[in-house]
Design a protein around this motif. Sequence first.
Motif, short mmCIF file in Angstrom:
data_model
loop_
_atom_site.label_atom_id
_atom_site.label_comp_id
_atom_site.label_asym_id
_atom_site.label_seq_id
_atom_site.Cartn_x
_atom_site.Cartn_y
_atom_site.Cartn_z
N GLN A 12 0.83 -1.20 0.00
CA GLN A 12 0.00 0.00 0.00
C GLN A 12 0.87 1.25 0.00
O GLN A 12 1.77 1.40 0.82
N VAL A 121 -5.91 4.06 4.87
CA VAL A 121 -5.35 3.94 3.53
C VAL A 121 -4.10 4.78 3.35
O VAL A 121 -3.12 4.33 2.74
N ARG A 173 -7.64 -7.41 3.94
CA ARG A 173 -8.63 -6.83 3.05
C ARG A 173 -10.00 -7.48 3.31
O ARG A 173 -10.12 -8.45 4.03
N ALA A 254 -16.29 -0.77 2.56
CA ALA A 254 -15.64 -1.47 1.44
C ALA A 254 -15.53 -0.59 0.20
O ALA A 254 -14.43 -0.46 -0.38
N PRO A 255 -16.61 0.05 -0.28
CA PRO A 255 -16.45 0.89 -1.48
C PRO A 255 -15.59 2.13 -1.25
O PRO A 255 -14.86 2.55 -2.16
N LEU A 257 -13.04 2.42 0.91
CA LEU A 257 -11.65 1.96 0.94
C LEU A 257 -11.15 1.68 -0.47
O LEU A 257 -10.01 2.03 -0.83
N LYS A 258 -11.98 1.05 -1.28
CA LYS A 258 -11.59 0.75 -2.66
C LYS A 258 -11.34 2.04 -3.44
O LYS A 258 -10.35 2.15 -4.19
N ALA A 259 -12.20 3.04 -3.25
CA ALA A 259 -12.03 4.30 -3.96
C ALA A 259 -10.78 5.03 -3.50
O ALA A 259 -10.04 5.60 -4.33
N ARG A 261 -8.06 3.69 -2.22
CA ARG A 261 -6.87 2.97 -2.70
C ARG A 261 -6.67 3.18 -4.20
O ARG A 261 -5.54 3.27 -4.67
N ARG A 262 -7.76 3.24 -4.94
CA ARG A 262 -7.63 3.52 -6.37
C ARG A 262 -7.05 4.91 -6.58
O ARG A 262 -6.18 5.12 -7.44
N ARG A 265 -3.31 4.88 -5.86
CA ARG A 265 -2.54 4.25 -6.95
C ARG A 265 -2.39 5.19 -8.13
O ARG A 265 -1.33 5.31 -8.73
#
Length: 280
Positions: A12, A121, A173, A254-255, A257-259, A261-262, A265
């Motif tokens: 991460q 994150v 995760r 969940a969504p 965290l995904k956003a 992390r995206r 990146r």
Amino acid sequence: MTTTAGRRTDRQARAVRLGPRSWLALVLVSAVGAAGFGWPFLAPPASVLNAHAQDAPWLFAGLLVLLVAVAAATISESGLGPKAVAMLGVLAASGAALRPIGAGTAGLEPMFFLMVLSGRVLGPGFGFVLGSVTMFASALLTGGVGPWLPFQMLAMGWFTMGAGLLPGPDRLRGRAEVLMLAGYGSLAAFAYGTVMNMAGWPFMSALASNISFDPDAALPANLARFLAYCLATSLGWDLGRALVTVALTLALGAPVLKALRRATRRAAFETPVTFEDTPG
């Protein structure tokens, strides 16, 4: 991306990599902050500090303003580049906008869940700066500027930094991570309310003698008074804050965290910004 013992792990990215100077600044600020919050329990009844019980919170508030600024500046020097500053601005503005939705209404403060997920994150260094800046921005937005603001900034910095220190940032995760963050958010919501009670409690001496700080009382007596103060004034708000944080983390964790992390990146925080020379 690496594989260890058959398990896929993603390293991460961190918006800020803390160096020794940054950690030292955070430790020193936290030590002074702990003294600023807990001095009624640390100073003996006959101390000079207790003789100025009404002045001490103001003194610590002024000191914390400087120390939080120093810590934020030190962290910035360790690598808070333009990409991280942009992310900080977006998240701080989002948190500041969320706070007025329920602030002052039974502890319904949705900003706390965003602070937990962002700290998780983006790491502890970014988390400390984010928590402090968000609380400052929200105070300007809501008109909540006063001697309590430096304590709020430090407490929220701790709260958000703690999420970045939770275990398994590169491996954990899914549902397990969301449950861990919900549990942390619940405990931290109560902890935030408790430490903020410690900041305001010494001001209560003229208003509620049975539960206020008594500079002449021994430690056990003041602990009992403080417990009564928490039960009488903030338990409902702390419970509401914890329940909202848990509910939003379980529902949206969940969504979000995904956003986040995206976004990290794509921002490629650990890749230096370079500029190409163009013929002129």
